[in-house]
Design an enzyme around this catalytic site. Structure first.
Site, PDB file in Angstrom:
ATOM      1  CG  ASP A 129      -2.223   0.696   1.046  1.00 55.09           C
ATOM      2  OD1 ASP A 129      -2.298   1.561   0.156  1.00 55.09           O
ATOM      3  OD2 ASP A 129      -3.174   0.408   1.801  1.00 55.09           O
ATOM      4  CG  ASP A 138      -9.692   2.447   0.007  1.00 47.32           C
ATOM      5  OD1 ASP A 138      -9.250   1.305  -0.171  1.00 47.32           O
ATOM      6  OD2 ASP A 138      -9.023   3.375   0.499  1.00 47.32           O
TER       7      ASP A 138
HETATM    8  C1  GLA Z   1      -5.881   1.762   2.387  1.00 48.21           C
HETATM    9  C2  GLA Z   1      -6.315   0.618   1.491  1.00 48.21           C
HETATM   10  C3  GLA Z   1      -7.329  -0.227   2.206  1.00 48.21           C
HETATM   11  C4  GLA Z   1      -6.748  -0.730   3.503  1.00 48.21           C
HETATM   12  C5  GLA Z   1      -6.276   0.435   4.352  1.00 48.21           C
HETATM   13  C6  GLA Z   1      -5.556  -0.064   5.587  1.00 48.21           C
HETATM   14  O1  GLA Z   1      -6.905   2.675   2.583  1.00 48.21           O
HETATM   15  O2  GLA Z   1      -6.792   1.095   0.279  1.00 48.21           O
HETATM   16  O3  GLA Z   1      -7.724  -1.304   1.392  1.00 48.21           O
HETATM   17  O4  GLA Z   1      -5.669  -1.582   3.215  1.00 48.21           O
HETATM   18  O5  GLA Z   1      -5.397   1.279   3.624  1.00 48.21           O
HETATM   19  O6  GLA Z   1      -5.100   0.977   6.372  1.00 48.21           O
END
Ligand code: GLA
Length: 707
Positions: free
Chosen positions: A443, A513
């Site tokens: 990420d 998300d």
């Molecule tokens: C980001 C990602 C999510 C999740 C969060 C965790 O927002 O896009 O899918 O992994 O971080 O903190």
């Protein structure tokens, strides 16, 4: 003059009489090669006089009477900035051409090699440039783009992808105004949610999903980038590459700068044809090949957020295994003191309170259930409240005498630094060596700000934008080499880092998300405009989602997620026995159609941006089978036909006959197709009526098999 032919298109360049490299043709392949335009000063190019300023050059360097966007601009040690590049020599190796250009003043020693790689089957040309300082003094690059693409004069429309967090990859279309420049870019250090390095152009009003001439391209770069589309009455030019915003690169004698690849293509079959060429290219040549389909995954982020414990993860894992899930992923919250977004980023060891015995017992438990185990990391970031930051406060991007801005309570580690990369590689390699981890979600939850690198000599500090990205690529490449079986997913607060550069090193991408299925249809449409459905991970989550109050059936949610790489992200501890049973059926159905979705050709039959239905079809490359997805967003007024969606199915073999799997499907105006084969031509011309879509957010999947 060089004629680069692919299966259905051609790209032609030649040496201009004055010595530069002239663009001659990009478009359909002609029957007679002697018909391609030849080098010379053609009046239609306004090559001289008061109208000077536009010659369709392959790689315009700034200098002389040039007023359009340059691909290259530099400053020599003596202050000279004029760069008249001339042809030097060339090399042909298989399907690759390299043309070397040079500054005619030899003591400068500057050469530029333009690389062209033909992707024959998919009508693509991959281009990049290599800029070499063969002189005795350093020089500074101020603009160093990958390529310029030139199109014949016309009134063009531009399709591109814009967005924001939670609404990535929205397709946008605009007609280009003559003499205006449209700039698509990111200055955020990451590819960005806001724009994506992809373009498609076609004559305004004459391009449709499956029809019309389309020129398109995608840049393989995951940091700051810029694509500028400039229209003049004589020509339209697209330049693109690493952004020149805050860019400077010191090139010492003997050094070379390699630009990232910029892929361009020509399609005679509309926007859908452009996408399918990019998808096939990605499947065959860009995405790392694991030799198997992307697994159905479960991710526990929405179920447990930061409150990860092995006990609760095992409860989820047992439910996931019962659904047929193949990969169980523990997201954020497993490491350091990470109980919320304020702490722990950077400390990549299992939380001693949550995992006193390490990750081993949980991984073994998941594996005993027949699933692989995956883990979330965010290696480029630290929280101020972390052991890593306390030990190395100088490792973050920052300027002297300034406190860098926090976003999501975190700062960006400077991957341009050798010590940072060495540390991160060691930590991640250790994690993968000590634990049988099959999957990493990488990420990157915030853009860069205050991109300072105070420890570097001032002349090199702006290189941080580029060196950070190269550092991320290096670590991913090395981890892949050390752990070849591991699948990597790219994520950046949703879909903030999706591009051909990162996809060459990650197997799949988290697109957003936002998992609301209706929003997702639009996000997925835009994602697949440029990127392969196999790379697009889509979770089934709760209804209504956090994003909207929409109540959407389990089937509709699954059907949307099944159009990419299927994942489940809901808190399945709450699913009823009936939901568990139905979900298991849908996971099994997904595994049946997975080779088509992940390996077939996508036809976007109806767009979610128009009307009340979306329809998609994936056709096997050999046209032996297809799967059709039909989504009703909202039913119309009380008309007898309101629960029927009719769709014509492109891409099939017109002379073959297909068996239709679903019940309640008729040929338009005809009888039921249950047990009655139907020709590919009837499916394409007459079309199917899918019945029974009698509620808002009703959907259906129809399978077709050639007999
Ligand atoms: C980001 C990602 C999510 C999740 C969060 C965790 O927002 O896009 O899918 O992994 O971080 O903190």
């Amino acid at each position: 003059m060089w004629i680069l032919e692919s299966q259905r298109s051609a790209y032609v360049l030649g040496v201009f009489p004055e010595g530069g490299l002239q663009h001659l043709w990009w478009g359909p392949r002609l029957t007679d090669p002697s018909d391609y335009p030849t080098p010379g000063a053609h009046p239609e190019h306004q090559a001289g006089g008061i109208n000077a300023g536009f010659v369709p050059e392959e790689y315009p360097a700034w200098g002389g009477m040039r007023f359009t966007n340059p691909c290259l601009k530099l400053t020599y040690a003596d202050g000279g900035r004029d760069l008249p590049l001339g042809y030097r020599d060339h090399r042909i190796t298989g399907d690759a051409l390299a043309v070397a250009l040079a500054d005619p003043y030899e003591p400068y020693g500057l050469s530029v090699t333009l690389h062209y790689q033909i992707v024959w089957a998919h009508d693509l040309v991959v281009r990049w440039a290599e800029i070499t300082n063969g002189g005795t003094a350093p020089l500074d690059l101020e603009v160093a783009l990958s390529a310029a693409w030139n199109l014949p004069p016309d009134r063009y429309a531009l399709w591109h992808l814009h967005g924001q967090w939670g609404a990535e990859t929205q397709i946008e279309q605009q007609v280009l105004a003559v003499s205006a420049t449209v700039t698509l870019e990111s200055r955020r250090g990451q590819t960005s949610h806001v724009a994506n390095p992809f373009f498609a152009l076609g004559a305004a009003g004459r391009v449709e999903e499956e029809q019309g001439r389309v020129w398109f391209g995608a840049l393989a770069w995951s940091g700051n980038w810029r694509i500028a589309v400039q229209s003049t009455p004589a020509w339209t030019q697209i330049t693109g590459g690493i952004s020149d915003f805050d860019f400077r690169w010191r090139l010492a004698p003997g050094e070379s700068f390699h630009t990232p690849p910029f892929v361009g293509g020509y399609a005679n079959d509309g926007l859908g044809g452009a996408s399918r060429r990019l998808h096939r290219y990605q499947r065959e040549e860009v995405l790392p090949s694991s030799g198997r389909w992307q697994p159905v995954l479960y991710n526990s982020w929405e179920a447990t957020t930061f409150h990860v414990t092995p006990e609760e993860q095992m409860v989820l894992a047992k439910r996931a295994a019962a659904l047929g899930v193949e990969l169980f992923v523990v997201d954020d919250g497993w490491f350091g003191t990470r109980d919320n977004s304020h702490r722990g980023l950077g400390d990549w060891f299992p939380s001693p309170t949550k995992f006193p015995q390490g990750l081993g017992p949980l991984i073994a438990g998941v594996q005993d259930l027949g699933m692989d185990f995956g883990l979330w990391v965010e290696p480029e970031m630290v929280n101020p409240d972390s052991d890593l930051y306390r030990a190395h406060p100088d490792w973050i991007l920052h300027f002297p005498h300034r406190t860098p801005s926090q976003h999501r309570n975190q700062w960006v580690l400077n991957f341009a630094r050798d010590d940072v990369r060495a540390y991160i590689l060691e930590i991640l390699d250790g994690l993968l060596t000590q634990n049988p981890i099959a999957f990493i979600k990488w990420d990157h939850n915030r853009p860069f700000s205050e991109p300072g690198w105070p420890d570097a000599p001032a002349i090199h500090q702006r290189e941080v934008w580029v060196r950070h990205v190269l550092g991320v690529y290096e670590i991913l490449d090395r981890l892949r080499a050390l752990h070849p079986g591991v699948i990597f997913e790219t994520c950046a607060g949703g879909g903030g880092r999706v591009d051909l550069g990162i996809l060459a090193r990650t197997d799949q991408a988290w697109a957003s998300d936002n998992t609301d299925p209706f929003d997702r249809l639009r996000i997925q449409e835009g994602f697949t405009a440029a990127y392969a459905p196999r790379a697009m991970v889509s979770w089934v989550t709760r209804s209504p989602t956090w994003a909207h109050g929409r109540h959407v059936s389990l089937d509709f949610r699954f059907h949307v997620s099944m159009a990419g790489t299927l994942g489940i992200g809901d808190d399945i501890r709450n699913w009823s026995p009936e939901e568990m049973r139905r979900a298991a059926e849908l996971v099994a159905l997904y595994k049946e159609i997975r080779p088509l979705v992940q390996g077939g050709d996508l036809y976007r039959i109806r767009s979610p941006r128009e009307g009340s239905e979306t329809a998609l079809c994936y056709v096997a490359e050999d046209r032996s089978a297809a799967v059709v997805f039909v989504y009703q967003h909202h039913t119309g007024p009380l008309h007898p036909a309101r629960s029927i969606v009719s769709v014509r199915i492109p891409g099939l073999d017109p002379s073959a006959h297909y068996r239709v799997s679903a019940e309640r499907v008729r040929l338009f105006g005809g009888a039921s197709l249950h047990d009655r084969p139907v020709s590919g031509s009837a499916l394409a011309e007459v079309g199917l009526c899918v019945e029974g879509l009698d509620a808002d957010y009703a959907s259906a999947i129809v399978q077709l098999h050639r007999i």
